[in-house]
Design a protein around this motif. Structure first.
Motif, short mmCIF file in Angstrom:
data_model
loop_
_atom_site.label_atom_id
_atom_site.label_comp_id
_atom_site.label_asym_id
_atom_site.label_seq_id
_atom_site.Cartn_x
_atom_site.Cartn_y
_atom_site.Cartn_z
N UNK A 1 -29.10 -12.64 9.80
CA UNK A 1 -28.13 -12.35 8.77
C UNK A 1 -28.11 -10.83 8.57
N UNK A 2 -26.93 -10.27 8.55
CA UNK A 2 -26.81 -8.82 8.37
C UNK A 2 -26.97 -8.46 6.90
N UNK A 3 -27.12 -7.19 6.64
CA UNK A 3 -27.24 -6.71 5.27
C UNK A 3 -25.99 -7.07 4.47
N UNK A 4 -24.82 -7.01 5.12
CA UNK A 4 -23.57 -7.35 4.45
C UNK A 4 -23.51 -8.85 4.12
N UNK A 5 -23.97 -9.67 5.06
CA UNK A 5 -24.00 -11.12 4.82
C UNK A 5 -24.98 -11.46 3.70
N UNK A 6 -26.15 -10.82 3.71
CA UNK A 6 -27.15 -11.06 2.67
C UNK A 6 -26.61 -10.62 1.31
N UNK A 7 -25.93 -9.49 1.29
CA UNK A 7 -25.33 -8.99 0.06
C UNK A 7 -24.31 -9.98 -0.48
N UNK A 8 -23.45 -10.46 0.38
CA UNK A 8 -22.40 -11.40 -0.04
C UNK A 8 -22.98 -12.75 -0.45
N UNK A 9 -23.89 -13.28 0.35
CA UNK A 9 -24.44 -14.61 0.08
C UNK A 9 -25.25 -14.65 -1.21
N UNK A 10 -26.05 -13.61 -1.46
CA UNK A 10 -26.95 -13.62 -2.62
C UNK A 10 -26.45 -12.74 -3.76
N UNK A 11 -25.24 -12.19 -3.59
CA UNK A 11 -24.63 -11.37 -4.63
C UNK A 11 -25.53 -10.20 -5.04
N UNK A 12 -26.06 -9.53 -4.03
CA UNK A 12 -26.92 -8.37 -4.25
C UNK A 12 -26.16 -7.15 -3.73
N UNK A 13 -25.96 -6.14 -4.60
CA UNK A 13 -25.26 -4.95 -4.13
C UNK A 13 -25.97 -4.31 -2.94
N UNK A 14 -25.17 -3.77 -2.02
CA UNK A 14 -25.73 -3.14 -0.81
C UNK A 14 -26.73 -2.04 -1.15
N UNK A 15 -26.43 -1.24 -2.18
CA UNK A 15 -27.35 -0.15 -2.52
C UNK A 15 -28.72 -0.67 -2.94
N UNK A 16 -28.76 -1.85 -3.55
CA UNK A 16 -30.05 -2.43 -3.92
C UNK A 16 -30.79 -2.90 -2.68
N UNK A 17 -30.10 -3.55 -1.77
CA UNK A 17 -30.75 -3.97 -0.52
C UNK A 17 -31.28 -2.76 0.24
N UNK A 18 -30.52 -1.69 0.26
CA UNK A 18 -30.98 -0.48 0.95
C UNK A 18 -32.19 0.12 0.25
N UNK A 39 -34.35 -12.02 8.61
CA UNK A 39 -34.81 -13.35 9.02
C UNK A 39 -35.21 -14.15 7.77
N UNK A 40 -35.71 -15.36 7.97
CA UNK A 40 -36.05 -16.23 6.84
C UNK A 40 -37.10 -15.61 5.92
N UNK A 41 -38.07 -14.90 6.50
CA UNK A 41 -39.10 -14.26 5.69
C UNK A 41 -38.49 -13.20 4.78
N UNK A 42 -37.55 -12.43 5.32
CA UNK A 42 -36.89 -11.40 4.52
C UNK A 42 -36.10 -12.03 3.38
N UNK A 43 -35.45 -13.14 3.66
CA UNK A 43 -34.66 -13.83 2.63
C UNK A 43 -35.59 -14.36 1.54
N UNK A 44 -36.74 -14.88 1.93
CA UNK A 44 -37.72 -15.35 0.95
C UNK A 44 -38.18 -14.18 0.07
N UNK A 45 -38.42 -13.04 0.68
CA UNK A 45 -38.83 -11.85 -0.09
C UNK A 45 -37.73 -11.41 -1.04
N UNK A 46 -36.49 -11.42 -0.56
CA UNK A 46 -35.37 -11.05 -1.43
C UNK A 46 -35.26 -12.03 -2.60
N UNK A 47 -35.50 -13.30 -2.33
CA UNK A 47 -35.47 -14.29 -3.40
C UNK A 47 -36.54 -14.00 -4.44
N UNK A 48 -37.74 -13.66 -3.99
CA UNK A 48 -38.82 -13.31 -4.91
C UNK A 48 -38.46 -12.06 -5.69
N UNK A 49 -37.90 -11.07 -5.02
CA UNK A 49 -37.50 -9.83 -5.68
C UNK A 49 -36.47 -10.12 -6.78
N UNK A 50 -35.50 -10.98 -6.47
CA UNK A 50 -34.50 -11.32 -7.47
C UNK A 50 -35.11 -12.10 -8.63
#
Length: 121
Positions: A1-18, A39-50
Protein backbone atom coordinates in the motif's frame (compact mmCIF):
# COMPACT_ATOMS: atom_id res chain seq x y z
CA UNK A 1 0.00 0.00 0.00
CA UNK A 2 1.42 3.37 -0.97
CA UNK A 3 1.53 6.38 1.32
CA UNK A 4 -1.35 7.89 -0.68
CA UNK A 5 -3.43 4.72 -0.32
CA UNK A 6 -2.70 4.56 3.43
CA UNK A 7 -3.62 8.23 3.76
CA UNK A 8 -6.91 7.74 1.94
CA UNK A 9 -7.86 4.43 3.58
CA UNK A 10 -7.13 5.52 7.16
CA UNK A 11 -7.92 9.22 6.71
CA UNK A 12 -4.45 10.27 7.84
CA UNK A 13 -3.04 13.44 6.28
CA UNK A 14 0.08 12.85 4.17
CA UNK A 15 2.13 15.27 6.26
CA UNK A 16 1.42 13.18 9.36
CA UNK A 17 2.46 9.96 7.62
CA UNK A 18 5.64 11.68 6.47
CA UNK A 19 6.26 12.85 10.04
CA UNK A 20 5.88 9.28 11.33
CA UNK A 21 8.29 8.09 8.64
CA UNK A 22 10.79 10.78 9.67
CA UNK A 23 10.71 9.37 13.20
CA UNK A 24 11.94 6.08 11.76
CA UNK A 25 8.77 4.34 12.90
CA UNK A 26 8.08 2.69 9.59
CA UNK A 27 11.12 0.51 9.57
CA UNK A 28 9.53 -2.09 7.35
CA UNK A 29 8.42 0.44 4.77
CA UNK A 30 9.93 -0.39 1.44
CA UNK A 31 10.56 1.87 -1.50
CA UNK A 32 9.56 0.21 -4.75
CA UNK A 33 10.18 2.11 -7.94
CA UNK A 34 10.31 5.38 -6.01
CA UNK A 35 7.02 4.77 -4.17
CA UNK A 36 6.83 3.89 -0.49
CA UNK A 37 5.01 0.63 0.19
CA UNK A 38 3.43 -0.07 3.59
CA UNK A 39 3.17 -3.69 4.68
CA UNK A 40 0.87 -5.21 7.32
CA UNK A 41 3.32 -4.43 10.14
CA UNK A 42 3.41 -0.77 9.13
CA UNK A 43 -0.38 -0.64 9.05
CA UNK A 44 -0.52 -2.17 12.54
CA UNK A 45 1.92 0.49 13.76
CA UNK A 46 -0.14 3.24 12.14
CA UNK A 47 -3.22 1.84 13.85
CA UNK A 48 -1.44 1.94 17.21
CA UNK A 49 -0.23 5.48 16.51
CA UNK A 50 -3.78 6.58 15.73
CA UNK A 51 -5.04 4.88 18.90
CA UNK A 52 -2.43 6.68 20.98
CA UNK A 53 -3.44 9.94 19.32
CA UNK A 54 -7.14 9.22 19.98
CA UNK A 55 -6.52 8.65 23.70
CA UNK A 56 -4.75 11.97 24.03
CA UNK A 57 -1.07 11.36 23.43
CA UNK A 58 0.82 14.30 21.92
CA UNK A 59 3.13 13.76 18.94
CA UNK A 60 6.26 13.72 21.11
CA UNK A 61 4.70 11.16 23.45
CA UNK A 62 3.69 8.98 20.51
CA UNK A 63 7.18 9.15 19.10
CA UNK A 64 8.68 8.14 22.45
CA UNK A 65 6.18 5.30 22.91
CA UNK A 66 6.73 3.94 19.42
CA UNK A 67 10.51 4.10 19.69
CA UNK A 68 10.27 2.17 22.94
CA UNK A 69 8.01 -0.37 21.25
CA UNK A 70 10.46 -0.81 18.38
CA UNK A 71 13.35 -1.40 20.80
CA UNK A 72 11.51 -4.56 21.93
CA UNK A 73 13.89 -5.12 24.84
CA UNK A 74 12.46 -4.64 28.30
CA UNK A 75 10.45 -1.53 27.43
CA UNK A 76 7.12 -2.87 28.63
CA UNK A 77 7.43 -1.22 32.04
CA UNK A 78 8.24 2.17 30.50
CA UNK A 79 5.36 1.92 28.05
CA UNK A 80 3.01 0.81 30.80
CA UNK A 81 4.08 3.81 32.91
CA UNK A 82 3.29 6.09 29.97
CA UNK A 83 -0.16 4.52 29.60
CA UNK A 84 -0.77 4.66 33.37
CA UNK A 85 0.18 8.35 33.43
CA UNK A 86 -2.15 9.13 30.52
CA UNK A 87 -4.92 7.22 32.30
CA UNK A 88 -4.32 9.18 35.49
CA UNK A 89 -4.32 12.46 33.55
CA UNK A 90 -7.56 11.45 31.85
CA UNK A 91 -9.21 10.60 35.16
CA UNK A 92 -8.09 13.97 36.56
CA UNK A 93 -9.67 15.66 33.55
CA UNK A 94 -12.89 13.69 34.01
CA UNK A 95 -13.07 14.67 37.69
CA UNK A 96 -12.41 18.31 36.80
CA UNK A 97 -15.20 18.19 34.19
CA UNK A 98 -17.56 16.55 36.69
CA UNK A 99 -16.96 19.43 39.10
CA UNK A 100 -17.64 21.89 36.28
CA UNK A 101 -20.92 20.12 35.55
CA UNK A 102 -21.90 20.28 39.21
CA UNK A 103 -21.24 24.05 39.25
CA UNK A 104 -23.16 24.53 36.02
CA UNK A 105 -26.07 22.53 37.40
CA UNK A 106 -26.04 24.63 40.57
CA UNK A 107 -26.14 27.86 38.58
CA UNK A 108 -28.96 26.53 36.41
CA UNK A 109 -30.85 25.43 39.52
CA UNK A 110 -30.38 28.86 41.11
CA UNK A 111 -31.74 30.65 38.02
CA UNK A 112 -34.73 28.32 37.81
CA UNK A 113 -35.50 28.93 41.48
CA UNK A 114 -35.37 32.70 40.87
CA UNK A 115 -37.72 32.27 37.90
CA UNK A 116 -40.19 30.38 40.06
CA UNK A 117 -40.12 33.14 42.67
CA UNK A 118 -40.64 35.91 40.11
CA UNK A 119 -43.42 33.97 38.40
CA UNK A 120 -45.18 33.50 41.73
CA UNK A 121 -44.91 29.77 42.07
Amino acid sequence: MTIHEASARYNIPLEILKEYESWGLCGAVKEVMGIWQYDDTDIERLSLIMTLHDVGFESAEIETYMKLLLEQTNTEAKRLRMLDQKREDTLDEIHFREKQLERLDYLRYHIRKQQEVTQGR
